[in-house]
Motif scaffolding. Sequence first.
Motif, short mmCIF file in Angstrom:
data_model
loop_
_atom_site.label_atom_id
_atom_site.label_comp_id
_atom_site.label_asym_id
_atom_site.label_seq_id
_atom_site.Cartn_x
_atom_site.Cartn_y
_atom_site.Cartn_z
N GLY A 239 0.83 -1.20 0.00
CA GLY A 239 0.00 0.00 0.00
C GLY A 239 0.86 1.25 0.00
N ILE A 240 0.72 2.07 -1.05
CA ILE A 240 1.50 3.30 -1.17
C ILE A 240 0.64 4.46 -0.70
N ILE A 241 1.11 5.16 0.33
CA ILE A 241 0.34 6.26 0.93
C ILE A 241 1.08 7.57 0.64
N VAL A 242 0.43 8.45 -0.11
CA VAL A 242 1.04 9.71 -0.51
C VAL A 242 0.41 10.85 0.28
N ALA A 243 1.20 11.54 1.07
CA ALA A 243 0.70 12.72 1.78
C ALA A 243 0.64 13.89 0.82
N ASN A 244 -0.47 14.64 0.87
CA ASN A 244 -0.64 15.73 -0.09
C ASN A 244 -1.47 16.86 0.50
N HIS A 245 -1.10 18.09 0.11
CA HIS A 245 -1.90 19.26 0.44
C HIS A 245 -1.85 20.19 -0.76
N ASP A 246 -2.97 20.26 -1.51
CA ASP A 246 -2.98 20.96 -2.79
C ASP A 246 -1.83 20.42 -3.65
N ARG A 252 0.58 14.88 -9.50
CA ARG A 252 0.45 14.21 -10.80
C ARG A 252 1.80 13.66 -11.26
N LEU A 253 2.87 14.45 -11.12
CA LEU A 253 4.19 13.98 -11.52
C LEU A 253 4.63 12.77 -10.69
N LEU A 254 4.32 12.80 -9.39
CA LEU A 254 4.68 11.68 -8.54
C LEU A 254 3.94 10.41 -8.96
N LEU A 255 2.63 10.52 -9.15
CA LEU A 255 1.85 9.34 -9.53
C LEU A 255 2.27 8.81 -10.90
N GLU A 256 2.59 9.71 -11.81
CA GLU A 256 3.07 9.27 -13.12
C GLU A 256 4.41 8.55 -13.00
N LYS A 268 -1.38 -0.89 -4.42
CA LYS A 268 -2.50 0.04 -4.51
C LYS A 268 -2.10 1.34 -3.85
N ILE A 269 -2.74 2.43 -4.26
CA ILE A 269 -2.31 3.77 -3.87
C ILE A 269 -3.44 4.49 -3.15
N ALA A 270 -3.08 5.20 -2.12
CA ALA A 270 -4.00 6.10 -1.43
C ALA A 270 -3.33 7.47 -1.29
N VAL A 271 -4.12 8.51 -1.47
CA VAL A 271 -3.64 9.88 -1.24
C VAL A 271 -4.23 10.35 0.09
N ALA A 272 -3.37 10.67 1.03
CA ALA A 272 -3.80 11.16 2.34
C ALA A 272 -3.81 12.69 2.27
N ASP A 273 -5.00 13.25 2.15
CA ASP A 273 -5.14 14.69 1.91
C ASP A 273 -5.24 15.46 3.22
N LEU A 274 -4.42 16.50 3.34
CA LEU A 274 -4.32 17.28 4.56
C LEU A 274 -5.22 18.52 4.56
N GLY A 275 -6.20 18.56 3.69
CA GLY A 275 -7.12 19.70 3.67
C GLY A 275 -6.98 20.58 2.45
N SER A 276 -6.81 19.96 1.28
CA SER A 276 -6.67 20.73 0.04
C SER A 276 -7.96 21.48 -0.28
N ARG A 277 -7.78 22.67 -0.88
CA ARG A 277 -8.93 23.48 -1.27
C ARG A 277 -8.87 23.94 -2.73
N ASP A 278 -7.76 23.74 -3.36
CA ASP A 278 -7.59 24.14 -4.75
C ASP A 278 -8.61 23.40 -5.63
N PRO A 279 -9.45 24.11 -6.40
CA PRO A 279 -10.44 23.46 -7.26
C PRO A 279 -9.80 22.47 -8.23
#
Length: 519
Positions: A239-246, A252-256, A268-279
């Motif tokens: 399990g690949i867990i990617v921390a991300n905030h916006d 995208r570059l990392l996942l590619e 399998k991949i999960a993105v752990a989002d820290l509260g992104s707000r960018d549309p």
Amino acid sequence: MDAMRKMMDSLLGKDAGSESFFEDGVRYREYLAFNTPTEEELFAQREADTKGKPFFTLHILGDVGAERTLASLSKQTYRKFEVTEPGRGTGDYVMHLDGGDTLAPDALFQFAAAGEGNDLLYCDEDRMGKEGRTEPLLKCQLSEAGETGFDMLGHGTAVSRALYGAVGGFSERYDYNLRCVGKCETPKHIARVLYTCAHFEESPHALESLERHIGLRGYVMRGMYGFRVDARVKKHQVGIIVANHDGVDALRLLLESIEEKTFYEHCKIAVADLGSRDPRMMKYYDILEKYRAAKVIRGNGMPLPMLLNQAAREMRCDVLVFLGQGCKVITHRWITDLLAQLMRDGVGAVGPKIQDEGGRLIHCGTVVGIGGWEGSPYAGEPNSRGDNEKNRFVMGLRPVSALSAKCMMVRADAFFYAGGFGEDFEAAGMDTEFCLRLMKRGLDCLYVPHVLLSCGEKLPRIGDSSKENRARCYDVMRQMLLEGDPYYNPNYDYASSRPMVAITPRPAIEINELYGKKS
């Protein structure tokens, strides 16, 4: 050997001339000079009471240069030793010296002082290569994983009679050292340069020795520096867990890069989002979930360690990989290569080399104490080969005290057994605190130099975190700051990220900003 014994008898008690350690670096020569005992200290050692102290059996391997070796033995301040043929002798400890190698005058005195209750004694050493240049080998805490990377134990070793029997006696040196490290229970490091190798050359049979030692547990090959042992890897759900905030473009570059460089099917991949707000970020998340490319776990304001722990529970995988924002995978087969190290006996976590986008080193394993907190050797320098010392840290597969959460692979059972990331910590320090808990549970963290990531962001620094977080980190790291990182030689200067000797070494805690302050 009879001639050698006669020569020894004639030299005992006589001045056989001075032996000197030398090195091109002025700092190192000053260090050696400062740590050389005075004549008064040597006299006191000769007069010291040796009752109850161990007796040493010394074997000199080869007659070439034996006069030089015997001359150094004649100057020993500690006299409870014998020089015999290999395989003979009655000493409490057994030591093998190659012909031409020398011991400092106080070497056996220091070994005897360290002998009580320890079955393997080893000191730092000077090694002379083919070009006539002497380089120090400053050693650290022994581990089987470290010894299989290269022969760190080296020459300056004394083995208890019981351990000597348990390993079946001496053979080729690296083979012998591997067996000793594998079976010793109480090794003791004497952090002094007490042994000089007259002509150091790697054993021509070292690779075969390592293959015998590993057996069916894995594969052995030449590494970027020294050797590389890969465990046999079975199918594990990763399990690949990617921390991300916006940061939609960086994500995208990392996942590619993961898609391009990963040939391991069970991921399998999960993105752990820290509260992104960018549309744009929200739209990208929708695309990822629609095509089942990644699961998005929204933290809703959770602190990073708590969010990563939740993501780890939701992944339900055998192996967890934590990736930080701004990273990009550079090497192919990165998952497989990390797994091959993670599945070695006694390993709990592994991490790769990380460089910035300009090719400068960011991380090659964490040393607790650099800069008063923590740091990586050679940080900010080019990711390139250098002298043996740089290659040992940067290019060598080795155990370390901690790894960066920017990229860390952990066995899931070890992760939960250790309690996951400490949820009272911020991003800075949470990875080190977790790795230190793995260490307390007897699990190694391995730095894997043949796996490479780049990162467009700096690593979080404890010194830049909140007052509360710095206090928590200080409490956790205090003992190691005081005693020294076990995988870093105590003669190194903690004020420098480049490993270099301190003429008068001092504990890392003394350069920590909280040292001496009232809580």
